[in-house]
Design a protein around this motif. Structure first.
Motif, PDB file in Angstrom:
ATOM      1  N   GLY A 140     133.940  32.494 115.633  1.00  0.00           N
ATOM      2  CA  GLY A 140     134.751  31.622 114.790  1.00  0.00           C
ATOM      3  C   GLY A 140     134.830  32.084 113.355  1.00  0.00           C
ATOM      4  N   PRO A 141     135.438  31.254 112.493  1.00  0.00           N
ATOM      5  CA  PRO A 141     135.744  31.655 111.118  1.00  0.00           C
ATOM      6  C   PRO A 141     134.534  31.869 110.217  1.00  0.00           C
ATOM      7  CG  PRO A 141     136.302  29.352 111.484  1.00  0.00           C
ATOM      8  CD  PRO A 141     135.930  29.921 112.815  1.00  0.00           C
ATOM      9  N   HIS A 150     131.771  26.814 107.340  1.00  0.00           N
ATOM     10  CA  HIS A 150     133.147  27.276 107.134  1.00  0.00           C
ATOM     11  C   HIS A 150     133.854  26.449 106.065  1.00  0.00           C
ATOM     12  CE1 HIS A 150     137.504  27.360 108.767  1.00  0.00           C
ATOM     13  NE2 HIS A 150     137.350  28.340 107.910  1.00  0.00           N
ATOM     14  N   GLN A 151     134.012  25.140 106.306  1.00  0.00           N
ATOM     15  CA  GLN A 151     134.708  24.277 105.333  1.00  0.00           C
ATOM     16  C   GLN A 151     133.891  23.046 104.953  1.00  0.00           C
ATOM     17  OE1 GLN A 151     138.670  23.504 106.903  1.00  0.00           O
ATOM     18  NE2 GLN A 151     139.440  25.343 105.898  1.00  0.00           N
ATOM     19  N   MET A 184     136.183  21.050 114.520  1.00  0.00           N
ATOM     20  CA  MET A 184     137.370  21.274 113.696  1.00  0.00           C
ATOM     21  C   MET A 184     138.047  22.603 114.021  1.00  0.00           C
ATOM     22  SD  MET A 184     139.154  19.743 111.336  1.00  0.00           S
ATOM     23  CE  MET A 184     138.083  18.613 110.475  1.00  0.00           C
ATOM     24  N   HIS A 185     137.294  23.694 114.040  1.00  0.00           N
ATOM     25  CA  HIS A 185     137.899  25.015 114.257  1.00  0.00           C
ATOM     26  C   HIS A 185     137.273  25.792 115.402  1.00  0.00           C
ATOM     27  CE1 HIS A 185     138.993  24.173 109.978  1.00  0.00           C
ATOM     28  NE2 HIS A 185     140.168  24.483 110.475  1.00  0.00           N
TER      29      HIS A 185
END
Length: 106
Positions: A81-82, A42-43, A66-67
């Motif tokens: 999730g993202p 994701h990031q 984190m997310h």
């Protein structure tokens, strides 16, 4: 050697540093060891931030701290999730007869 099977008696996951310097992690879910680079698709952040485990509370799925993205330990596929549908980068490992866990290329 990255780890030993005994290392997973106390905790089902652990971070390791690969010989090339990359951070990775190993998890044991249902008796099976899986290894991935410690970077969320994701990031690109480490999955165990803030400091914590690599698995969600039930110990069945890998989780990004984190997310909250969740990943299958068998394949590294994000199932919630993202980054759903993307994958963690796998690290091929082998386990010898003494229970030592090595990179498969070693």
């Amino acid at each position: 050697m990255l780890a030993h099977l005994h290392d997973f008696d106390a905790a089902p996951s652990r971070g390791v540093t690969l010989p090339d310097g990359r951070k990775a992690f190993l998890v044991r879910v249902h008796g099976r060891i899986s290894a991935f680079v410690n970077r969320c698709p994701h990031q690109q952040v480490p999955l165990n931030l803030p400091e914590g485990s690599f698995l969600e509370a039930g110990g069945e799925l890998i989780q990004c701290g984190m997310h909250g993205a969740l990943f299958l330990p068998e394949s590294g596929e994000c199932v919630f999730g993202p980054c759903q549908g993307r994958f963690l980068e796998p690290v091929a490992v082998s386990i010898d007869t003494e229970g030592n866990i090595h990179l498969a290329s070693e």
